[in-house]
Design a protein around this motif. Structure first.
Motif, short mmCIF file in Angstrom:
data_model
loop_
_atom_site.label_atom_id
_atom_site.label_comp_id
_atom_site.label_asym_id
_atom_site.label_seq_id
_atom_site.Cartn_x
_atom_site.Cartn_y
_atom_site.Cartn_z
N ASP A 13 36.15 48.07 48.29
CA ASP A 13 34.88 47.69 47.88
C ASP A 13 34.06 48.82 48.20
OD1 ASP A 13 31.99 46.85 47.93
OD2 ASP A 13 33.01 44.78 47.75
N ALA A 131 35.31 36.92 47.39
CA ALA A 131 34.26 37.53 46.71
C ALA A 131 34.50 38.94 46.34
CB ALA A 131 32.97 37.55 47.54
N ILE A 132 35.44 39.57 47.01
CA ILE A 132 35.74 41.21 46.73
C ILE A 132 36.52 41.13 45.38
CG2 ILE A 132 36.91 43.24 47.44
CD1 ILE A 132 35.79 42.55 50.16
N ARG A 141 28.84 39.52 48.09
CA ARG A 141 29.84 40.18 48.92
C ARG A 141 29.17 40.73 50.43
NH1 ARG A 141 30.77 44.79 46.40
NH2 ARG A 141 29.53 44.21 44.54
#
Length: 295
Positions: A13, A131-132, A141
């Motif tokens: 991320d 979420a990532i 995130r």
């Protein structure tokens, strides 16, 4: 278990500056090592026997795992069971900044437990991972990240300078610092002996007892961490191997795969692909452990 059933998914991320990964169907043993980052993970399925800092744990689904930088650990399957595992790797500077924002003060956290059995915090970690994985909005995130850290810091962390830590003696700390700085050089036990009053046998035993890994394993782990940084910067694996001080490409690839579950090239794709990806994270899935590295 057929190798093709093993799955390794790694996501970087770029907003949060953390790695999230999922290992599923894994039977691989991971040898004694440490990381230079924080790890928050949980067992999603299967069982594992974990050794961490001279303590032993039997892990099952729902157990939370917390590693500080330099917490030595290794694990093996229990009863031949496969492992499903999710985790996030958090660099120290990212953790320190987030912890300071959460607590409102300069706060370098130290996890006070390595294992929390049947923890509800695993749900928060699962939400962050999901979420990532789906490339959710940055706000989603970030919320998931801070919510997870707030729970962990509140229940299982103390300020680093207040934690009851047993530090290596000054001579051993000096050896660690020397290897940290001269990792690319051909360091020998004789080189280390010149900095201490130890004999070879006592140096090895004393270092291993105080640090948790042998001098050679410490040096190789430091080299691995440096090699990962080179790979993240786009340095070709063969050059990263040489720059990090590994003796040859084959040794580097085998060592890298033993400790991360990925080849250097697979690991590098997480970062090189992200430079061209529209989403904030790069994705790598690996099932082929026999992939050969190319120069």
């Amino acid at each position: 278990m057929p190798k093709e059933q093993e799955q390794r998914h790694v996501y970087y991320d770029r907003d949060l500056k953390i790695e999230a990964y999922n290992l599923s169907g894994i039977v691989q043993k991971f040898p004694n090592h440490f990381h230079e980052f924080y790890v928050i993970g949980f067992v999603e399925g299967g069982s594992r026997h974990l050794w961490c800092k001279a303590q032993e744990y039997d892990l099952t689904a729902g157990d939370l795992i917390l590693f500080n930088p330099h917490d030595n650990h290794y694990c093996a399957p229990l009863g031949g069971e496969i492992l499903d595992y999710r985790a996030v790797n958090i660099p120290p500077d990212v953790m320190e900044k987030a912890a300071s924002e959460i607590t409102g003060k300069n706060f370098i956290p130290h996890f006070t437990q390595n294992v929390v059995y049947q923890s509800d915090i695993t749900q928060s970690l699962g939400r962050l991972y999901d979420a990532i994985l789906k490339g959710g909005p940055r706000m989603e995130r970030e919320e998931a990240f801070f919510f997870l850290l707030h729970q962990v810091l509140e229940d299982y962390a103390a300020p680093f300078d207040e934690a009851e830590l047993i530090q290596p003696n000054p001579q051993v700390q000096m050896l660690c610092s020397y290897m940290d700085e001269h990792f690319s050089e051909n360091i020998t036990l004789d080189d280390l002996l010149t900095m201490t009053s130890f004999g070879k046998s006592y140096l090895i035993r004393s270092f291993t007892r105080q640090v948790g890994v042998s001098p050679y394993r410490y040096l190789q782990t430091v080299r691995l961490g440096r090699a990962k940084k080179f790979l993240e910067q786009g340095v070709p694996p063969i050059d990263a191997s040489d720059m990090a001080g590994f003796s040859d490409q084959s040794h580097f690839t085998n060592f890298f795969r033993d400790f991360t579950g990925l080849t250097p090239k697979q690991y590098q794709r997480i970062f090189t692909d992200s430079r061209h990806a529209a989403s904030p994270e790069a994705v790598l899935t690996g099932t082929d452990h026999d992939e050969r590295e190319e120069p």
